[in-house]
Write an enzyme that holds these catalytic residues in place. Structure first.
Site, PDB file in Angstrom:
ATOM      1  N   LYS A 159       5.375   9.303   8.585  1.00  0.00           N
ATOM      2  CA  LYS A 159       5.615   8.852   9.963  1.00  0.00           C
ATOM      3  C   LYS A 159       6.530   9.245  10.916  1.00  0.00           C
ATOM      4  CE  LYS A 159       2.921   4.683   8.454  1.00  0.00           C
ATOM      5  NZ  LYS A 159       1.552   4.735   8.708  1.00  0.00           N
ATOM      6  N   TYR A 180       0.764  -1.157  -0.027  1.00  0.00           N
ATOM      7  CA  TYR A 180      -0.182   0.029   0.133  1.00  0.00           C
ATOM      8  C   TYR A 180       0.870   1.252   0.125  1.00  0.00           C
ATOM      9  CZ  TYR A 180      -3.511   3.349   1.596  1.00  0.00           C
ATOM     10  OH  TYR A 180      -4.301   4.621   1.564  1.00  0.00           O
ATOM     11  N   ASP A 225       9.300   2.473  -0.652  1.00  0.00           N
ATOM     12  CA  ASP A 225       8.348   3.305   0.073  1.00  0.00           C
ATOM     13  C   ASP A 225       8.676   2.964   1.639  1.00  0.00           C
ATOM     14  OD1 ASP A 225       6.261   4.007   1.528  1.00  0.00           O
ATOM     15  OD2 ASP A 225       4.704   3.363   0.432  1.00  0.00           O
TER      16      ASP A 225
HETATM   17  N1  HOZ Z   1      -3.331   3.052   6.339  1.00  0.00           N
HETATM   18  C1  HOZ Z   1      -3.071   3.014   7.658  1.00  0.00           C
HETATM   19  C2  HOZ Z   1      -2.337   1.962   8.105  1.00  0.00           C
HETATM   20  N2  HOZ Z   1      -1.359   1.109   7.417  1.00  0.00           N
HETATM   21  C3  HOZ Z   1      -4.293   3.176   8.594  1.00  0.00           C
HETATM   22  C4  HOZ Z   1      -4.635   4.500   8.886  1.00  0.00           C
HETATM   23  C5  HOZ Z   1      -5.648   4.801   9.912  1.00  0.00           C
HETATM   24  O1  HOZ Z   1      -6.690   4.200   9.598  1.00  0.00           O
HETATM   25  O2  HOZ Z   1      -5.578   5.662  10.750  1.00  0.00           O
END
Ligand code: HOZ
Length: 428
Positions: A268, A145, A240
């Site tokens: 992050k 992702y 990524d």
């Molecule tokens: N896409 C985020 C984790 N891989 C989740 C983000 C969220 O729901 O806060």
């Protein structure tokens, strides 16, 4: 475990004003057939919901909080900076300071551009790769992702995996036709694509340790072979490292496995818990970005002082602490003990771990790609999730996400987690 009455009240009100009551799908608890908890505060390894319940947190805001919640030093720095203004839409020395820290730490980055999210970082890196190669096609891997960029929402992990969605309406076919998604850890599949189209691929984008189909490590030589194929075919390799940067090592996976991508996406941890993203790479590539070069990308809040300050403090603290050894040791201890207890109970659980990110898959394993990950017993995971919650342990509400250990997790937290795990699996 059912949400408490105050969380329920907040959720019911939110449902009327926000789609699904949330601002990001995974946190809705749809992946575990539940209703979300509303959080009120966090301190160290713990979070507290609106009903005053305490949990040991292994979500850690999905990775950024490597020093735990509300770390006093990071907060102190943010407070000082915030009092002098939250955003200027003009240059500040904070951007320079964070840029130096990033460039010094991440081996392949000579120049960096700060943005506001990982999604922006990957979207911009793809644009840059297409511009410098003058090619259109991109390759990604199933279950990886890279944010909700149109052309990357193909066989994507994270929320798409959690909700079982192969693609998203609203993305024109013409765009997805330019994206090829291949099985992770399968070098032959990548070779075939390059053989059939040796000069057509602009970029290969990959989570060098996948975290969004649950944690999946690259097989030995996989990344170096991907690197070689990209070099041979003049294709830009994008790592990524939004999740893995400053998490599996100071310089991310590329430092850990000594592989140099052309472009790297970050997020992050470099924002210390504030919204942030970044992409960077070799100088001659990055100088194609506007205003230096013609590839356009911009943002009002890009490089805002508050995110920069939180990031600066976090990276400086990371440099000083013996972070990675400590995290590795603690996480290995926790996952080994969990695995031992599951084995004793006769429960099929595969633990995938790289450093302080890990996933317990409810199946025998091994898990090398998205097809493998999807074989997990989701009903069992969901029961386990609610059982752990009832024991005061907050884990990702999805089988297809990573758990994160922080430096704030104590021995007592870990022992409590192991005990809870033992109790919960007995009741499955
Ligand atoms: N896409 C985020 C984790 N891989 C989740 C983000 C969220 O729901 O806060």
């Amino acid at each position: 475990m059912a949400a408490g009455s105050l969380s329920k009240e907040l959720f019911n009100a939110s449902l009327k004003l926000m789609p699904g009551g949330v601002n990001s799908p995974v946190r809705s608890f749809l992946g575990v057939d539940g209703e979300p908890l509303f959080m009120e505060r966090g301190k160290g390894s713990k979070i507290y919901d609106a009903d005053g319940r305490e949990y040991i947190d292994y979500v850690m805001s999905w990775g950024p909080l490597i020093f735990g919640h509300a770390n006093a030093e990071i907060l102190g720095k943010v407070q000082k900076v915030i009092e002098r203004g939250m955003s200027f839409g003009a240059c500040t020395g904070f951007e320079l300071e964070l840029a130096k820290l990033v460039v010094d730490s991440v081996p392949s980055i000579e120049m960096v551009r700060f943005v506001n999210s990982g999604t922006e970082a990957t979207m911009s890196a793809i644009r840059l790769a297409r511009a410098v190669t003058d090619r259109k096609k991109i390759i990604k891997f199933d279950g990886c992702y890279h944010g909700h960029v149109d052309s990357l929402l193909v066989q994507a992990g994270s929320g798409m995996a959690t909700l079982g969605l192969p693609s998203s309406p609203g993305v024109p076919e013409e765009l997805t036709a330019l994206t090829l998604s291949l099985p992770y850890n399968n070098i032959e599949a990548l070779k075939k694509v390059f053989e059939s189209d040796p000069r057509g691929i602009a970029a290969v984008i990959i989570e060098p340790v996948a975290g969004n189909m649950g944690v999946v490590a690259p097989k030995e030589n996989f990344l170096s072979e991907v690197r070689d194929l990209c070099t041979t075919h003049g294709t830009i390799l994008i790592f990524d490292e939004v999740m893995t940067g400053f998490r599996v090592a100071m310089g991310g996976v590329q430092e850990k496995y000594s592989i140099s991508p052309d472009l790297t996406c970050l997020g992050k941890i470099i924002g210390g818990g504030m919204p942030v993203g970044a992409y960077g790479g070799r100088k001659e590539l990055m100088e194609e970005i506007s205003p230096c070069g013609p590839v356009y990308q911009a943002g009002t809040l890009s490089g805002n002082p508050v995110s920069m300050a939180a990031g600066i403090k976090t990276l400086k603290m990371l440099r000083e602490a013996e972070t990675f050894g400590k995290l590795d040791y603690r996480t290995q201890y926790l996952t080994d003990e969990m695995k031992k207890r599951s084995d004793k109970q006769g429960l099929d659980i595969a633990v995938n771990r790289v450093g302080s990110m890990f996933t317990l898959f409810f199946q025998k394993g091994p898990i090398f790609n998205y097809e493998d990950a999807k074989k997990s017993n989701l009903k069992q995971f969901s029961k386990y999730f609610h059982g752990m919650l009832a024991e005061g342990i907050y884990i990702p509400p999805s089988q297809f996400e990573a758990w994160f250990m922080s430096l704030a997790h104590s021995e007592q937290d870990i022992d409590k987690t192991i005990k809870a795990h033992e109790k919960v699996i007995k009741a499955l």
